[in-house]
Motif scaffolding. Structure first.
Motif, PDB file in Angstrom:
ATOM      1  N   SER A 122       1.166  45.690   4.680  1.00 58.01           N
ATOM      2  CA  SER A 122       2.272  46.278   5.022  1.00 58.01           C
ATOM      3  C   SER A 122       3.576  45.894   3.896  1.00 58.01           C
ATOM      4  CB  SER A 122       3.191  45.803   6.409  1.00 58.01           C
ATOM      5  OG  SER A 122       2.404  46.292   7.285  1.00 58.01           O
ATOM      6  N   VAL A 173       1.291  40.761   4.674  1.00 56.12           N
ATOM      7  CA  VAL A 173       2.551  41.813   4.153  1.00 56.12           C
ATOM      8  C   VAL A 173       3.217  41.125   3.006  1.00 56.12           C
ATOM      9  CG1 VAL A 173       4.046  40.123   5.465  1.00 56.12           C
ATOM     10  CG2 VAL A 173       4.920  42.469   4.752  1.00 56.12           C
ATOM     11  N   LYS A 211       6.017  41.554  14.600  1.00 49.24           N
ATOM     12  CA  LYS A 211       4.364  41.300  14.091  1.00 49.24           C
ATOM     13  C   LYS A 211       4.360  40.161  13.812  1.00 49.24           C
ATOM     14  CE  LYS A 211       3.463  46.225  13.293  1.00 49.24           C
ATOM     15  NZ  LYS A 211       2.831  47.136  12.301  1.00 49.24           N
ATOM     16  N   SER A 248      13.507  49.328   5.837  1.00 47.65           N
ATOM     17  CA  SER A 248      13.318  49.748   6.923  1.00 47.65           C
ATOM     18  C   SER A 248      12.321  48.458   7.418  1.00 47.65           C
ATOM     19  CB  SER A 248      12.311  50.956   6.907  1.00 47.65           C
ATOM     20  OG  SER A 248      11.525  50.851   8.119  1.00 47.65           O
ATOM     21  N   THR A 249      12.497  48.042   8.781  1.00 45.32           N
ATOM     22  CA  THR A 249      11.835  46.786   9.276  1.00 45.32           C
ATOM     23  C   THR A 249      10.695  47.301  10.079  1.00 45.32           C
ATOM     24  OG1 THR A 249      13.421  46.766  11.028  1.00 45.32           O
ATOM     25  CG2 THR A 249      13.939  45.547   9.057  1.00 45.32           C
ATOM     26  N   SER A 250      10.438  48.641  10.425  1.00 46.50           N
ATOM     27  CA  SER A 250       9.393  49.137  11.364  1.00 46.50           C
ATOM     28  C   SER A 250       8.038  48.417  11.355  1.00 46.50           C
ATOM     29  CB  SER A 250       9.489  50.676  11.250  1.00 46.50           C
ATOM     30  OG  SER A 250       9.268  51.194  10.067  1.00 46.50           O
ATOM     31  N   GLU A 251       7.519  48.371   9.912  1.00 45.07           N
ATOM     32  CA  GLU A 251       6.258  47.745   9.825  1.00 45.07           C
ATOM     33  C   GLU A 251       6.057  46.141  10.098  1.00 45.07           C
ATOM     34  OE1 GLU A 251       4.020  48.934   6.664  1.00 45.07           O
ATOM     35  OE2 GLU A 251       5.202  50.569   6.088  1.00 45.07           O
ATOM     36  N   ILE A 252       7.174  45.436  10.258  1.00 47.34           N
ATOM     37  CA  ILE A 252       6.847  44.143  10.231  1.00 47.34           C
ATOM     38  C   ILE A 252       7.854  43.466  11.656  1.00 47.34           C
ATOM     39  CG2 ILE A 252       6.457  43.836   7.860  1.00 47.34           C
ATOM     40  CD1 ILE A 252       9.817  42.687   9.060  1.00 47.34           C
ATOM     41  N   THR A 291      -1.088  40.376  10.304  1.00 44.91           N
ATOM     42  CA  THR A 291      -0.653  41.621   9.407  1.00 44.91           C
ATOM     43  C   THR A 291      -0.465  41.000   8.084  1.00 44.91           C
ATOM     44  OG1 THR A 291      -0.288  42.971  11.485  1.00 44.91           O
ATOM     45  CG2 THR A 291       0.448  43.526   9.287  1.00 44.91           C
TER      46      THR A 291
END
Length: 343
Positions: free
Chosen positions: A310, A286, A229, A222-226, A284
Motif C-alpha cells: 500500500s 506500506v 490495518k 486518502s487513508t482508505s488503504e491503511i 500489510t
C-alpha cells in the motif's frame, strides 16, 4: 549529496560536532562567501526557488507539486528544474513519467513530472532556458538555492518542524549547507512544515530578519488503504520517522518499521526480509510514493512486492489560505521589475 545523514547531526551538539567544527568553519566560510557573492545568470520568465537550509528531506517535493498546481490554476504553464538526485543521467533530459525510470532520472523528478514539465540536469540555467523555449512561463527550481547556477526571483525555504536545522552546525559537523545567517540573507520567506517545535530557532532568526513565515502540514490524500490495518511500514526518504508518524495519525496500526537511506535502491534481499516479516505477522506493507517508484523500477521481485504494498500519498496544505497564489504573484512581480530595471 549524502544519502544518509549521521544521526548526531539531528541531536544536541556533542563531541563529534565540536571535533569537526574547524572543518565546518572552513566549509561554512566558502559556502557563505559563494552565497553572498553569487551573480547567477537570469532568464526572462519568473523563477521560484524551493530550497532548504540543510542536507536531507524537508518536504521540498510536495511543496514543488503544490506550487506547480497553483501556477496552473493561475493560468500559467510551469516547468520544474531538478538535479535528479538518485538518478544516473549525466546530461540534460526532459522527464517522461510514463517511460523513464527512477534509476535514470531519480525518484523525485518522476513524481514531479506528473504535474509539470521537468528537466533534470546539473546545469539549472540550461534547463530553465529549455523549459522556457518549450512554452513554460513560470519556472520552479526544486532545490539549488546554494548552487548559484540560476537567478531566482523568490526563494521559499522549507524547514521541517521536527528536525529544524539539527545541531545547527555546518557540514561536515552538522546538516547546514552554509551558515544560517548567510542563507537567511537571500531567503524571501520560510515555510515550516509540521507542528513540532524543532524549527523554533529558524523561525526566531527569520522573524528577526523580517522574513515572512508560512506554515503547512503534509496530509494524506486518502487513508482508505491503511486506516485500521496492521502495518509493516518501510521508507527510504530523508526522515522515515516522519512517515511512520503520519501513518499512525492517519489511523494505521504500525506494528513494525524499517528505515532505509534516502533514495535507497531496494535489493531482492531487502524485499525478501520485508516480505518474510509481513507474512510472519500478517501485516500489510506500506511505503511512500517516492519508494514505490523505485520498487516499480526494480527487479521482477521488486515489482511483485510493489503489487502487494500500500502507498500513503500526501499533499502539502498551507495553514494560510491563498499563500501559494500570493507567493506566485510576488515572484511574477519581481520578475517584471527585474526585466524593467535591466532594460
Amino acid at each position: 549529496m549524502m544519502s544518509e545523514a549521521p544521526p548526531f547531526w539531528w541531536e544536541k551538539p556533542d563531541w563529534r560536532a565540536w571535533a569537526l567544527s574547524p572543518f565546518s568553519k572552513i566549509y561554512g566560510s566558502v559556502a557563505g562567501r559563494r552565497i553572498r557573492r553569487a551573480k547567477p545568470p537570469t532568464i526572462p520568465v519568473p523563477v521560484l526557488c524551493i530550497g532548504n537550509f540543510t542536507i536531507g528531506g524537508a518536504g521540498k517535493t510536495p511543496t514543488s507539486i503544490t506550487f506547480a498546481r497553483a501556477a496552473i490554476s493561475a493560468g500559467l504553464t510551469p516547468g520544474i528544474v531538478s538535479r535528479g538526485y538518485g538518478g544516473a543521467f549525466s546530461g540534460m533530459h526532459r522527464v517522461d513519467p510514463d517511460h523513464d525510470s527512477a534509476r535514470l532520472v531519480g525518484d523525485e523528478p518522476l513524481l514531479l513530472a506528473r504535474h509539470a514539465a521537468v528537466i533534470v540536469t546539473s546545469d539549472r540555467f540550461a534547463a530553465a532556458q529549455a523549459l522556457q523555449q518549450s512554452g513554460c512561463d513560470f519556472i520552479i527550481m526544486d532545490d539549488g538555492f546554494q548552487s548559484a547556477r540560476l537567478h531566482f526571483d523568490f526563494a521559499l525555504m522549507v524547514v521541517d518542524a521536527g528536525r529544524g536545522v539539527g545541531n545547527g552546525h555546518v557540514l561536515p559537523g552538522g546538516p547546514l549547507r552554509a551558515p544560517l545567517i548567510d542563507q537567511l540573507v537571500r531567503t524571501d520567506a520560510v515555510l515550516k512544515i509540521g507542528t513540532a517545535n524543532g524549527a523554533d530557532r529558524v523561525i526566531r532568526n527569520a522573524a528577526r530578519a523580517a522574513k515572512p513565515i508560512y506554515e503547512g502540514v503534509l496530509k494524506p490524500i486518502s487513508t482508505s488503504e491503511i486506516a485500521g490495518k496492521r502495518l509493516l511500514a518501510f521508507a527510504g526518504i530523508g526522515d522515515p520517522s516522519k512517515f511512520f508518524t503520519t501513518l499512525r495519525e492517519a489511523g494505521g496500526i504500525v506494528e513494525k518499521t524499517r528505515a532505509f537511506p534516502d533514495h535507497h535502491p531496494y535489493t531482492d534481499e531487502n524485499l525478501a526480509e520485508l516480505a518474510e516479516a509481513a507474512d510472519r505477522e500478517n501485516l500489510t506493507p506500506v511505503t511512500t510514493a517516492k519508494d514505490l517508484v523505485r520498487l516499480l523500477d526494480g527487479s521482477e521481485a521488486a515489482r511483485a512486492f510493489a503489487g502487494r504494498t500500500s502507498v500513503l500519498e500526501v499533499e502539502l496544505v498551507f495553514n494560510q489560505p491563498g499563500a501559494p497564489a500570493r507567493i506566485i504573484r510576488e515572484t511574477r512581480d519581481r520578475a517584471r521589475h527585474r526585466r524593467r530595471d535591466a532594460s
